[in-house]
Motif scaffolding. Structure first.
Motif, PDB file in Angstrom:
ATOM      1  N   MET A   1      43.390  47.522  48.808  1.00  0.00           N
ATOM      2  CA  MET A   1      42.597  46.362  48.750  1.00  0.00           C
ATOM      3  C   MET A   1      41.180  46.739  48.549  1.00  0.00           C
ATOM      4  O   MET A   1      40.687  46.724  47.511  1.00  0.00           O
ATOM      5  N   LYS A   2      40.465  47.155  49.465  1.00  0.00           N
ATOM      6  CA  LYS A   2      39.101  47.544  49.241  1.00  0.00           C
ATOM      7  C   LYS A   2      38.734  48.481  50.332  1.00  0.00           C
ATOM      8  O   LYS A   2      38.951  48.233  51.446  1.00  0.00           O
ATOM      9  N   ILE A   3      38.168  49.457  50.001  1.00  0.00           N
ATOM     10  CA  ILE A   3      37.979  50.486  51.001  1.00  0.00           C
ATOM     11  C   ILE A   3      36.528  50.457  51.371  1.00  0.00           C
ATOM     12  O   ILE A   3      36.133  49.790  52.259  1.00  0.00           O
ATOM     13  N   ILE A   4      35.729  51.130  50.653  1.00  0.00           N
ATOM     14  CA  ILE A   4      34.324  51.112  50.983  1.00  0.00           C
ATOM     15  C   ILE A   4      33.667  50.391  49.834  1.00  0.00           C
ATOM     16  O   ILE A   4      33.570  50.948  48.792  1.00  0.00           O
ATOM     17  N   PHE A   5      33.217  49.193  50.005  1.00  0.00           N
ATOM     18  CA  PHE A   5      32.815  48.402  48.863  1.00  0.00           C
ATOM     19  C   PHE A   5      31.364  48.561  48.598  1.00  0.00           C
ATOM     20  O   PHE A   5      30.649  49.181  49.298  1.00  0.00           O
ATOM     21  N   LYS A   6      31.006  47.881  47.539  1.00  0.00           N
ATOM     22  CA  LYS A   6      29.619  47.863  47.241  1.00  0.00           C
ATOM     23  C   LYS A   6      28.988  47.080  48.335  1.00  0.00           C
ATOM     24  O   LYS A   6      29.624  46.711  49.250  1.00  0.00           O
ATOM     25  N   LYS A   7      27.801  46.789  48.241  1.00  0.00           N
ATOM     26  CA  LYS A   7      27.105  46.324  49.377  1.00  0.00           C
ATOM     27  C   LYS A   7      27.637  45.088  50.032  1.00  0.00           C
ATOM     28  O   LYS A   7      27.883  45.058  51.168  1.00  0.00           O
ATOM     29  N   TYR A   8      27.699  43.978  49.354  1.00  0.00           N
ATOM     30  CA  TYR A   8      28.123  42.812  50.037  1.00  0.00           C
ATOM     31  C   TYR A   8      29.512  42.334  49.733  1.00  0.00           C
ATOM     32  O   TYR A   8      30.068  41.693  50.527  1.00  0.00           O
ATOM     33  N   PHE A  53      44.690  36.729  48.929  1.00  0.00           N
ATOM     34  CA  PHE A  53      44.084  36.300  47.665  1.00  0.00           C
ATOM     35  C   PHE A  53      42.563  36.281  47.817  1.00  0.00           C
ATOM     36  O   PHE A  53      42.035  35.663  48.741  1.00  0.00           O
ATOM     37  N   PHE A  54      41.877  36.941  46.870  1.00  0.00           N
ATOM     38  CA  PHE A  54      40.426  37.026  46.892  1.00  0.00           C
ATOM     39  C   PHE A  54      39.842  36.371  45.650  1.00  0.00           C
ATOM     40  O   PHE A  54      40.527  36.131  44.658  1.00  0.00           O
ATOM     41  N   ASP A  55      38.556  36.103  45.716  1.00  0.00           N
ATOM     42  CA  ASP A  55      37.827  35.631  44.550  1.00  0.00           C
ATOM     43  C   ASP A  55      37.995  36.654  43.428  1.00  0.00           C
ATOM     44  O   ASP A  55      37.741  37.848  43.630  1.00  0.00           O
ATOM     45  N   PRO A  56      38.433  36.228  42.225  1.00  0.00           N
ATOM     46  CA  PRO A  56      38.651  37.186  41.121  1.00  0.00           C
ATOM     47  C   PRO A  56      37.420  38.024  40.797  1.00  0.00           C
ATOM     48  O   PRO A  56      37.548  39.158  40.316  1.00  0.00           O
ATOM     49  N   LEU A  57      36.222  37.482  41.068  1.00  0.00           N
ATOM     50  CA  LEU A  57      35.004  38.218  40.764  1.00  0.00           C
ATOM     51  C   LEU A  57      34.856  39.472  41.628  1.00  0.00           C
ATOM     52  O   LEU A  57      34.100  40.380  41.290  1.00  0.00           O
ATOM     53  N   LEU A  58      35.596  39.536  42.717  1.00  0.00           N
ATOM     54  CA  LEU A  58      35.460  40.670  43.625  1.00  0.00           C
ATOM     55  C   LEU A  58      36.271  41.874  43.175  1.00  0.00           C
ATOM     56  O   LEU A  58      36.108  42.972  43.711  1.00  0.00           O
ATOM     57  N   GLY A 100      46.611  47.292  47.463  1.00  0.00           N
ATOM     58  CA  GLY A 100      46.307  46.490  46.292  1.00  0.00           C
ATOM     59  C   GLY A 100      45.518  47.273  45.265  1.00  0.00           C
ATOM     60  O   GLY A 100      45.435  48.502  45.308  1.00  0.00           O
ATOM     61  N   LEU A 101      44.925  46.539  44.341  1.00  0.00           N
ATOM     62  CA  LEU A 101      44.103  47.126  43.287  1.00  0.00           C
ATOM     63  C   LEU A 101      42.657  46.717  43.508  1.00  0.00           C
ATOM     64  O   LEU A 101      42.355  45.535  43.693  1.00  0.00           O
ATOM     65  N   LEU A 102      41.773  47.678  43.489  1.00  0.00           N
ATOM     66  CA  LEU A 102      40.338  47.421  43.550  1.00  0.00           C
ATOM     67  C   LEU A 102      39.726  47.885  42.243  1.00  0.00           C
ATOM     68  O   LEU A 102      39.716  49.082  41.947  1.00  0.00           O
ATOM     69  N   SER A 103      39.307  46.905  41.437  1.00  0.00           N
ATOM     70  CA  SER A 103      38.800  47.196  40.090  1.00  0.00           C
ATOM     71  C   SER A 103      39.827  47.991  39.300  1.00  0.00           C
ATOM     72  O   SER A 103      39.487  48.925  38.558  1.00  0.00           O
TER      73      SER A 103
END
Length: 306
Positions: A1-8, A53-58, A100-103
């Motif tokens: 899913m997301k591990i260490i993300f960009k800032k916000y 489910f996340f915002d597609p922009l993320l 999941g997939l992150l980018s």
């Protein structure tokens, strides 16, 4: 899913698990009367799996969630102003994984530790007066049809595992204050329950690298139709709904309001005079594009003692 993300970006990720544990519970026999002089301890296991489910922009896609949760509980009834009151305590321990997939890159996150415990005070305003096992049996025999109204206040304590440099946490680092009001109507072997809740969140002043996170209140209700079979067995069908809890991070509003519709089926049995087991299935379906849809299988065991 997301591990260490960009800032916000994904402000609301750390909230997913907390919502699943406490705001989306379906608890039949919530206002049942317990005899005075008894205590109840219990342990439970819940397996949850589903899609997030996340915002597609993320850039987070095809995210799945699995968790194994173990909960220890304690209940103590007592007499307060000639009304039946009780204290409930729950302490959860969880191991959870998000995949999941992150980018477009396969990513997974795992957490293991204690989630935030909860303590709840309840007071039945009507219905059977506080009494012994025999007195409650006599009341039910003399009053085959009656209604109990109750109020409660639950507080989730910020003692669960929390890291301010991570977006996914088992604890929320804030208090959740949850006033409830409800009733249960009994007629013969049947009963119908309805409970409404308001969840109020304190500020998390140490959200993700020292940011400030606020949450709007969440409204929730749950209802149950319960059938008692003989003296040992019971079954219930349940429905619930909740909505709200949009977040604000550093005064920036996030369009991440939650809305979930829940259904559940439970069966329970008592044995040895003072023990009970319950098996339940809970389905939670997000009503928004952002949220989660999950399936939970729950097994609990409890014992009464003086």
């Amino acid at each position: 899913m997301k591990i260490i993300f960009k800032k916000y970006p994904i402000f609301f990720l750390s909230f997913v698990f907390v919502l699943k544990v406490y705001s989306q519970d379906l608890e039949p026999r919530r206002w049942a009367n317990m005899p005075l002089g008894l205590n109840a301890i219990g342990v439970g296991y819940a397996f949850t799996s589903g899609d997030v489910f996340f915002d597609p922009l993320l850039g987070a896609e095809d995210v799945t969630y699995k968790s194994n949760a173990f909960v220890a509980s304690y209940i103590r009834p007592f007499n307060l102003w000639n009304k039946l009151a009780r204290i409930d305590v729950q302490i959860p321990f969880v191991t959870a994984k998000w995949d999941g997939l992150l980018s477009g890159v396969p990513t997974s996150v795992e957490r293991t530790g204690f989630a935030d415990p909860r303590i709840r005070f309840s007071l039945n305003l009507t219905g059977p007066p506080p009494g012994s096992v025999q007195e409650l049996k006599e009341y039910r025999s003399n009053n085959p049809v009656f209604t109990t109204f109750g109020v409660s206040l639950a507080i989730t304590l910020p003692f669960g595992e929390y890291f301010n440099d991570k977006l996914i946490n088992l604890g929320a680092n804030r208090f959740v204050i949850r006033p409830q009001a409800g009733f249960v109507h009994y007629w013969g072997p049947w009963s119908f329950e309805l409970t409404g809740s308001l969840l109020l969140y304190t500020v998390n002043n140490d959200f993700f690298n020292g940011q400030e996170q606020k949450r709007d209140p969440m409204f929730a209700f749950q209802t149950h139709l319960i059938r008692q079979f003989a003296k040992r067995y019971w079954a219930s069908l349940s429905v619930g709904y909740n909505q709200g809890a949009s977040s604000v991070v550093n005064n920036q509003f996030n369009d991440d309001q939650r809305a979930n519709f829940l259904t559940a089926a439970s069966i329970g049995a008592s044995f040895s005079g003072n023990q009970g087991v319950k098996l339940a299935y809970i389905f939670s379906d997000t009503q928004n594009d952002i949220g989660s849809t999950t399936n939970t299988l729950l097994l609990t065991w409890s014992i009464l003692f003086k």
